[in-house]
Design a protein around this motif. Structure first.
Motif: not given
Length: 201
Positions: A139-165
């Motif tokens: 799993w690896w980071w994307l540059i994209t912020p996750y909307a609605g919070t100042l603390y979460y960023a988008r990442y790609v989970h193992t298997g290729g699905t999008l998540h945030y953390t």
């Protein structure tokens, strides 16, 4: 067996040795540049480390690439590693690029930045993932912020699905993306890749 070719003739998905890392071709552009991404994550670390309170800038946000410690590390230490490795691609062959910081809901609060080294945006991930170019059992980071919070960023989970953390607590994989000059000749392993692009006469 290693083959040689200019980057512009390598089909998307081809992996080649860039010097300090192996990279994967994602797309060629008419202006003489090629987008590549590292074939694997180069490290595991937070998107950004929270500064000590006395040094915390007023505009600091955990998911803002502009103030990210990962951005600073990639555009200093990782960028310098190309010159130290002495491979086919040097730091001068990496093209400064405007990276879009639009969040996952389409808001452009953070604007954009110009760097030599970046991460894929969510939109870029969707585009190249649909083409089967980004498979990675990690799993690896994307540059994209996750909307609605100042603390979460988008990442790609193992298997290729999008998540945030949480951008400053979680240690995600770092998979840099960069644009390089397409005329550079590199070595690639033919048996691992799709065939080389046909050269237009």
């Amino acid at each position: 067996m290693l083959e040689k070719a200019k980057i512009k003739y390598l089909k998307p998905g081809t992996i080649f040795n860039a010097g300090p890392v192996t990279v994967r071709v994602l797309e060629h552009f008419p202006d003489g540049k090629t987008l590549v991404i590292t074939d694997a994550c180069i490290a595991d670390r937070p998107f950004t480390c929270q500064p000590f309170a006395p040094n915390l800038p007023e505009d600091w946000k955990a998911n803002n690439w502009r103030t990210s410690t990962l951005r600073a590390d990639l555009n200093r230490d990782f960028l310098n590693s190309f010159d130290e490795a002495g491979g086919p691609i040097l730091s001068e062959n990496i093209i400064p690029t405007e990276w879009d910081l639009t969040d996952s809901a389409g808001n452009n609060t953070y604007g954009s930045v110009t760097d030599k080294i970046g991460l894929l945006t969510e939109a870029m991930f969707r585009k190249y993932s649909e083409q089967g170019l980004l498979d990675l059992d990690d799993w690896w980071w994307l540059i994209t912020p996750y909307a609605g919070t100042l603390y979460y960023a988008r990442y790609v989970h193992t298997g290729g699905t999008l998540h945030y953390t949480n951008a400053y607590l979680d240690y995600g994989g770092v998979r840099p993306a960069l644009y390089v000059e397409s005329e550079i000749e590199v070595e690639y392993c033919e048996h691992r890749e799709r065939a080389i692009k046909e050269i237009n006469s």
